[in-house]
Write a protein that holds these residues in place. Structure first.
Motif: not given
Length: 347
Positions: A125-129
């Motif tokens: 989810s952080v990579c996507a962010k």
């Protein structure tokens, strides 16, 4: 899964797991130097945040890896914190991330599959962010849960922000408040309330995206992020890299509101003591600096803020950039000075 406490499965947590700076220096001193590689712009010489390799006149590749054991019990939050922390090294070099790979070590016989999935989902989810793919990785069966990333980024070779290029008279600006390790220890002891936990999660999952914008400013001379060695340890790296001293004011340091009370009670990770012992005479505390303040400056920060060394004329512009990107606590905390690489801490 709700009965599993991740922090009880490991002997340490977050960047508090890092080997103390003095011991790490001893471990690394026999490694070969990297001067034979002219396109390696940043290697191991100044303990910088990432390696930087020039690809061509317009692009340099930033490469870093970061992983640790749980600082919180919630699997999804642990994954988010670990990923945010790893990607921060790209921003600390002035670059933008382009790709990440996962590093996964899990006690598969102890930790439920659902918890492991949540950890990995948190990281994704952080990579996507950050706008990058989590494109693969490597996993092992380990006695303690470990998670992190290999992160790659790009920066123009002329815009690399090293931790060794501070200048005499530069103003020091810290982007995030201190106290992460202290709050993590309070949580592990069961004395952190919901508001304190919110503060812990909010700061450790905030990407240091402002680093890429700071790279465009000529007045930003040096940049690093504050993690396991605490504010004092990473500021010492700036001092030693530039062969300058520094003076900071304890009363100007931004702190997580919930951390001060626990710091006054002596609550904090074991890394605080290890860090303080490693500094030796390189850090001089004024008699008016209280013991809890000394500890919070040595507190191991997980996914901490950027520390920028900037020309005085550029300070307001830098503060404005921090605040425009949601770093409301960004503050001027001191100044670089001519002299031996020693930090003087004033009240």
């Amino acid at each position: 899964m709700n009965d599993i406490r991740l922090t009880q499965l490991s002997h340490g947590g977050g960047c508090g797991c890092k080997i103390a700076p003095a011991m790490l220096a001893d471990m690394l001193k026999t490694l070969p130097q990297t001067a034979l590689f002219p396109d390696l712009l940043v290697g191991t010489e100044t303990a910088d945040d990432a390696a930087v390799y020039r690809l061509n006149d317009e692009q340099a590749l930033i490469a870093t890896t970061d992983f640790f054991m749980p600082i919180v019990d919630d699997p999804f939050d642990f994954g988010r914190i670990a990923a945010t922390n790893a990607i921060s090294d790209i921003y600390a070099m002035g670059g933008k991330p382009i790709l990440a790979l996962a590093i996964v070590g899990m006690p598969v016989g102890t930790l439920p599959l659902e918890a492991i999935q949540k950890i990995m989902e948190g990281g994704a989810s952080v990579c996507a962010k950050a706008g990058i793919p989590l494109a693969g990785g490597h996993s092992i069966d380990a006695p303690e849960p470990i998670y992190g990333l290999v992160a790659l980024g790009l920066v123009h070779p002329d815009r690399v922000k090293r931790n060794s290029s501070a200048r005499d008279g530069d103003v020091l600006i810290l982007g995030k408040p201190l106290g992460v390790g202290i709050l993590g220890t309070a949580m592990k002891k069961g004395v952190l309330d919901a508001e304190g936990y919110r503060q812990l999660i909010d700061t450790t999952t905030q990407l240091n995206t402002v680093g890429a914008e700071l790279a465009a400013l000529d007045g930003v001379h040096a940049l690093t992020d504050v993690t396991g060695f605490g504010l004092l340890g990473h500021l010492l790296e700036l001092c030693r890299g530039a062969n300058l001293g520094a003076a900071i004011e304890a009363g100007k340091l931004p702190l997580l509101p919930a951390a001060e009370g626990f710091a006054r009670q002596g609550i904090g990770p074991g890394a605080i003591g290890r860090n303080l012992a490693s500094f030796g005479e390189a850090v001089c505390f004024d008699a008016g600096v209280e013991e809890w303040q000394r500890r919070i400056m040595a507190d191991a920060q997980t996914s901490g803020g950027l520390l920028a060394s900037v020309s005085p004329e550029c300070a307001e512009e830098v503060l404005a950039l921090f605040r425009a990107q949601g770093f409301a606590a960004a503050s001027v905390i001191g100044q670089m000075q001519t002299g031996a690489p020693v930090i003087r801490v004033e009240p």
